[in-house]
Design a protein around this motif. Structure first.
Motif, short mmCIF file in Angstrom:
data_model
loop_
_atom_site.label_atom_id
_atom_site.label_comp_id
_atom_site.label_asym_id
_atom_site.label_seq_id
_atom_site.Cartn_x
_atom_site.Cartn_y
_atom_site.Cartn_z
N GLN A 29 39.61 7.95 39.67
CA GLN A 29 39.34 9.00 38.68
C GLN A 29 39.90 8.62 37.32
O GLN A 29 41.09 8.68 37.08
N PRO A 30 39.01 8.24 36.37
CA PRO A 30 39.46 8.05 34.99
C PRO A 30 39.70 9.42 34.37
O PRO A 30 39.04 10.39 34.71
N THR A 31 40.66 9.50 33.47
CA THR A 31 41.01 10.80 32.88
C THR A 31 40.36 11.02 31.52
O THR A 31 40.48 12.11 30.96
N GLY A 32 39.73 10.01 30.96
CA GLY A 32 39.07 10.16 29.67
C GLY A 32 39.98 9.88 28.48
O GLY A 32 39.55 9.95 27.36
N ARG A 33 41.25 9.58 28.76
CA ARG A 33 42.16 9.24 27.66
C ARG A 33 41.91 7.79 27.24
O ARG A 33 41.54 6.95 28.04
N TYR A 35 42.57 4.06 26.48
CA TYR A 35 43.47 3.08 27.08
C TYR A 35 44.35 2.45 26.01
O TYR A 35 43.99 2.40 24.84
N TRP A 58 48.88 5.81 39.87
CA TRP A 58 48.51 6.31 38.55
C TRP A 58 48.82 5.22 37.54
O TRP A 58 49.89 4.64 37.57
N GLU A 65 51.15 9.88 30.15
CA GLU A 65 49.89 10.55 30.47
C GLU A 65 49.05 9.64 31.37
O GLU A 65 48.95 8.45 31.14
N ALA A 66 48.46 10.24 32.39
CA ALA A 66 47.63 9.47 33.33
C ALA A 66 46.36 8.98 32.64
O ALA A 66 45.66 9.75 31.98
N LEU A 67 46.08 7.70 32.79
CA LEU A 67 44.86 7.10 32.28
C LEU A 67 43.84 6.93 33.40
O LEU A 67 42.64 7.07 33.20
N LEU A 68 44.35 6.60 34.59
CA LEU A 68 43.50 6.30 35.74
C LEU A 68 44.25 6.65 37.01
O LEU A 68 45.44 6.36 37.13
N TYR A 69 43.56 7.29 37.95
CA TYR A 69 44.17 7.70 39.21
C TYR A 69 43.41 7.05 40.36
O TYR A 69 42.18 7.11 40.42
#
Length: 106
Positions: A29-33, A35, A58, A65-69
């Protein structure tokens, strides 16, 4: 880099033992923030054996902040004889394939 960092979970006296490769990831799950260059890995170990490792991970930026999960990443042991058996079954036993797909610990 995230999968290599997971090998730090191994026993310090033994090291990583055998090579483990990603077998499956339940959810990515990418978070849309955006990179950034500085990325941190955080792991939650779910299961760990000699032959496999299952974890959540994560990738975080410097602000935490999470970038990718990654959910339920399953790493499975692979040995040189496993690779050679697959090459043999597929008919790819040339020297090029032996060099490309071999496992050599240094």
């Amino acid at each position: 880099g995230s999968f290599q960092a997971s090998m730090a979970l191994a026993d310090a006296d033994v090291g990583i033992g055998t090579l483990k490769i990603p077998l499956s990831i339940r959810r990515l799950q990418p978070t849309g923030r955006a990179y950034s260059i500085a990325v941190w890995s955080y792991f939650q170990l779910i299961d760990f054996t000699d032959r496999s490792t299952v974890f959540r991970s994560w990738l975080l930026n410097d602000a935490g902040e999470a970038l990718l999960y990654f959910d339920h990443v399953h790493l499975q042991e692979v040995r040189d004889e496993h690779i050679q058996k697959v090459l043999q079954a597929s008919g790819r036993q040339g020297q090029e394939q032996q060099n490309l797909y071999g496992v050599d610990w240094k």
